[in-house]
Design an enzyme around this catalytic site. Structure first.
Site, mmCIF file in Angstrom:
data_model
loop_
_atom_site.group_PDB
_atom_site.id
_atom_site.type_symbol
_atom_site.label_atom_id
_atom_site.label_comp_id
_atom_site.label_asym_id
_atom_site.label_seq_id
_atom_site.Cartn_x
_atom_site.Cartn_y
_atom_site.Cartn_z
ATOM 1 N N ASN A 1 -1.665 13.945 -0.508
ATOM 2 C CA ASN A 1 -0.821 12.771 -0.707
ATOM 3 C C ASN A 1 0.518 13.228 -1.271
ATOM 4 O OD1 ASN A 1 -0.765 9.731 -0.694
ATOM 5 N ND2 ASN A 1 -0.058 10.142 -2.763
ATOM 6 N N ARG B 1 0.845 -1.202 0.000
ATOM 7 C CA ARG B 1 0.000 0.000 0.000
ATOM 8 C C ARG B 1 0.880 1.252 0.000
ATOM 9 N NH1 ARG B 1 -3.911 2.293 4.693
ATOM 10 N NH2 ARG B 1 -5.031 3.775 3.399
ATOM 11 N N HIS C 1 2.682 6.091 -2.464
ATOM 12 C CA HIS C 1 3.705 7.110 -2.256
ATOM 13 C C HIS C 1 4.966 7.006 -3.107
ATOM 14 C CE1 HIS C 1 1.380 8.601 1.069
ATOM 15 N NE2 HIS C 1 1.349 7.399 1.618
ATOM 16 N N HIS D 1 4.287 3.427 6.211
ATOM 17 C CA HIS D 1 3.403 4.580 6.413
ATOM 18 C C HIS D 1 4.170 5.866 6.193
ATOM 19 C CE1 HIS D 1 0.240 7.080 8.114
ATOM 20 N NE2 HIS D 1 1.129 7.618 8.935
ATOM 21 N N PHE D 2 3.543 6.801 5.493
ATOM 22 C CA PHE D 2 4.116 8.139 5.275
ATOM 23 C C PHE D 2 3.586 9.013 6.397
ATOM 24 C CE2 PHE D 2 4.804 12.252 3.428
ATOM 25 C CZ PHE D 2 5.852 12.100 2.534
ATOM 26 N N LYS E 1 -8.870 11.872 -1.652
ATOM 27 C CA LYS E 1 -7.904 11.956 -0.567
ATOM 28 C C LYS E 1 -7.396 13.392 -0.540
ATOM 29 C CE LYS E 1 -3.793 9.835 1.387
ATOM 30 N NZ LYS E 1 -2.715 8.848 1.231
#
Length: 147
Positions: free
Chosen positions: A71, A35, A40, A144-145, A68
């Protein structure tokens, strides 16, 4: 003798199955890593234009069921991004200590007001900046960002 051998095989099978059940699966971590890559990472592009953001946000499935709001796409080789995971740990926004920071080329895509899920519109800003990513696993990979 045959009965004893059967019991031994059944015991071995039972222990093997129990052992497999005790090993935590890495499926969740792998799913989070995939994901992260989808949302990303775009190593081939330099980004920077509003059209880039509009296209990529749609292509990477971040416009449905809603837009969203923000991002960031990292324009670096995945090995450069993964190397951030080997830097000193810092605290994440959620309080965990599995975040790491590095400096990379990024396009930040911010939703323009009044856009709708079917026609999400974004404003782009390309720059080299500090990012914070959460990493997990052994070896650690980005999942995760954070910022």
């Amino acid at each position: 003798m045959a009965l004893q051998r059967t019991h031994s095989l059944l015991l071995l099978l039972l222990l093997t199955l129990l052992g497999l059940g005790l090993v935590p699966p890495s499926y969740g971590q792998d799913r989070m890593y995939q994901r992260f890559l989808r949302q990303h990472v775009d190593p081939q592009e330099t980004g920077g234009s509003d059209n880039y953001c509009n296209l990529m946000m749609h292509r990477r499935k971040m416009t449905s069921p809603r837009c969203k709001p923000l991002n960031s796409f990292i324009h670096e080789d995945i090995w450069n991004i993964r190397s951030i995971c080997s830097t000193t740990s810092i605290q994440c926004k959620n309080g965990l200590m599995n975040c790491h920071e590095g400096v990379v080329k990024v396009t930040d895509c911010r939703e323009i007001g009044n856009s709708r899920a079917s026609t999400c519109r974004y404003r782009a800003r390309a720059r080299t900046r500090r990012v914070v990513i959460a990493c997990e696993g052994d070896p650690e990979v980005p999942v995760h960002f954070d910022a």
